[in-house]
Design an enzyme around this catalytic site. Structure first.
Site, PDB file in Angstrom:
ATOM      1  N   HIS A 200       0.706  -1.184  -0.647  1.00  0.00           N
ATOM      2  CA  HIS A 200      -0.613  -0.229   0.219  1.00  0.00           C
ATOM      3  C   HIS A 200       0.611   1.077   0.099  1.00  0.00           C
ATOM      4  CE1 HIS A 200      -3.507  -2.722   0.410  1.00  0.00           C
ATOM      5  NE2 HIS A 200      -2.971  -2.927   1.492  1.00  0.00           N
ATOM      6  N   ASP A 251      -5.108  -8.362  -3.571  1.00  0.00           N
ATOM      7  CA  ASP A 251      -5.605  -7.884  -2.003  1.00  0.00           C
ATOM      8  C   ASP A 251      -6.929  -8.838  -1.824  1.00  0.00           C
ATOM      9  OD1 ASP A 251      -5.569  -6.952   0.864  1.00  0.00           O
ATOM     10  OD2 ASP A 251      -5.716  -4.958   0.191  1.00  0.00           O
TER      11      ASP A 251
HETATM   12 ZN   LIG Z   1      -3.333  -6.934   2.645  1.00  0.00          ZN
END
Ligand SMILES: [Zn+2]
Length: 339
Positions: A200, A251
């Protein structure tokens, strides 16, 4: 035009396969409300349903062009073995990123000590499962855990993946506890290096991005999930300016389509830079394959076949196919790779 074309397979550097089950739920007002629903789902998992549901998710990945996956796994040891069996049955290359969880979350996520965690990692590797280190986050791992895992990563051949800077609250809590931001803490504890992937980095500041660049660490962006979870905008332009390697992951698996991940990433880049040429189609395809493989420590993984007769490629010259894939196609343009 010939009727097929092969490309390096797409490498999904960050997956939580069980979260695919949440795609039919609107699920909460912000990330933290969504997390409650996710924890409830996690609570009900078992080796049996991981074995079954993960195989189905991995087959969807293969059909969409992902031929390798890094499964960031925090559901427990027996479930990790079941995930590896599911990948084997589906025929996808798997790297089991086994999560270290020292505090918070559910009982099933946690180990009693870093030593117990590392024993589990070795047990998985001893079973022939390709395994990576995955301190879950600076929320879940205290400083001494990070130090011990960082030391272990330095001595061995394991890749290290860690969530960081996905949400502002995590940064505020880290500053409150440690006086530094999450990626600064990872640097201090020996967890940043060329085999590190930060997942991220949405809210990373310039100093944190400099640390990534200096250490040779990569960032895994998960654009469809980061949009779904209201995480914010990935700092694509600032990563590119620093030459930080970028890979992608599905994800939460709300969508399973590497081309959509790359297109969303490129959309974030264009909106931020007010330019259309920050990233080329070739850059994006490299993020989707080679950078993901490097992030997972893979040197070989299966190719994909592009169906040049697919309706979404009608009228496209073969030399324009890479652009057409990234900007105008979905993963159904790839033929499923049979195991
Ligand atoms: Zn994750």
């Amino acid at each position: 035009m010939s009727d097929d074309l092969t490309l390096p397979g797409f490498v999904n550097a960050h997956s939580h396969a069980f979260q695919r089950a949440l795609r039919g739920s609107a699920g909460g007002g912000d990330f933290w409300a969504w997390r409650e629903a996710m924890l409830e789902l996690a609570r009900g998992q078992s080796p049996h349903n991981v074995r079954t549901s993960y195989e189905a998710v991995y087959r969807e990945m293969l059909a969409a062009g992902w031929t390798a996956v890094g499964e960031f796994h925090y559901l427990g040891f027996e479930e990790a073995v079941a995930a590896a069996e599911a990948a084997e049955a589906a025929g996808i290359e798997l790297v089991l990123l086994y999560a270290a969880y020292g505090r918070g979350g559910l009982d099933r996520f946690r180990q009693g000590s870093p030593a117990e965690y590392l024993r589990r990692v070795e047990q998985l590797a001893d079973k022939g499962i390709r395994t990576g280190l995955a301190p879950h986050s600076v929320r879940a791992c205290p400083r001494d855990w990070l130090e011990e895992i960082g030391r272990y990563a330095d001595e061995g051949d394991f890749v290290l993946h860690v969530h960081a800077d996905e949400q502002p609250r995590e940064i505020e809590e880290c500053i409150g506890e440690h006086g530094v931001r999450p990626i600064e803490l990872l640097a201090e504890t020996g967890c940043l290096g060329p085999r590190t992937t930060i997942v991220h980095a949405t809210h990373a500041d310039d100093r944190e991005l400099d640390l990534l660049s200096d250490s040779g660490a990569r960032v895994c962006l998960c654009p469809t999930t980061e949009a779904s979870l209201a995480d914010g905008f990935a700092p694509v332009e600032r990563l590119v300016q620093r030459g930080v390697g970028i890979c992608v992951g599905s994800d939460s698996n709300v969508r399973i389509d590497p081309l959509e991940e790359l297109r969303e990433l490129d959309g974030v880049a264009r909106r931020g830079a007010l330019r259309r040429d920050l990233l080329s189609a070739g850059d994006l395809l490299c993020f989707g394959s080679d950078e993901g493989a490097a992030s997972l420590g893979l040197t070989e993984w299966p190719e994909v076949t592009v169906d040049l007769e697919h309706r979404s490629l009608a009228g496209i010259e073969e030399s324009d196919v890479p652009c057409a894939l990234v900007y105008g196609c979905a993963g159904d343009v790839f033929s499923a790779t049979e195991p």
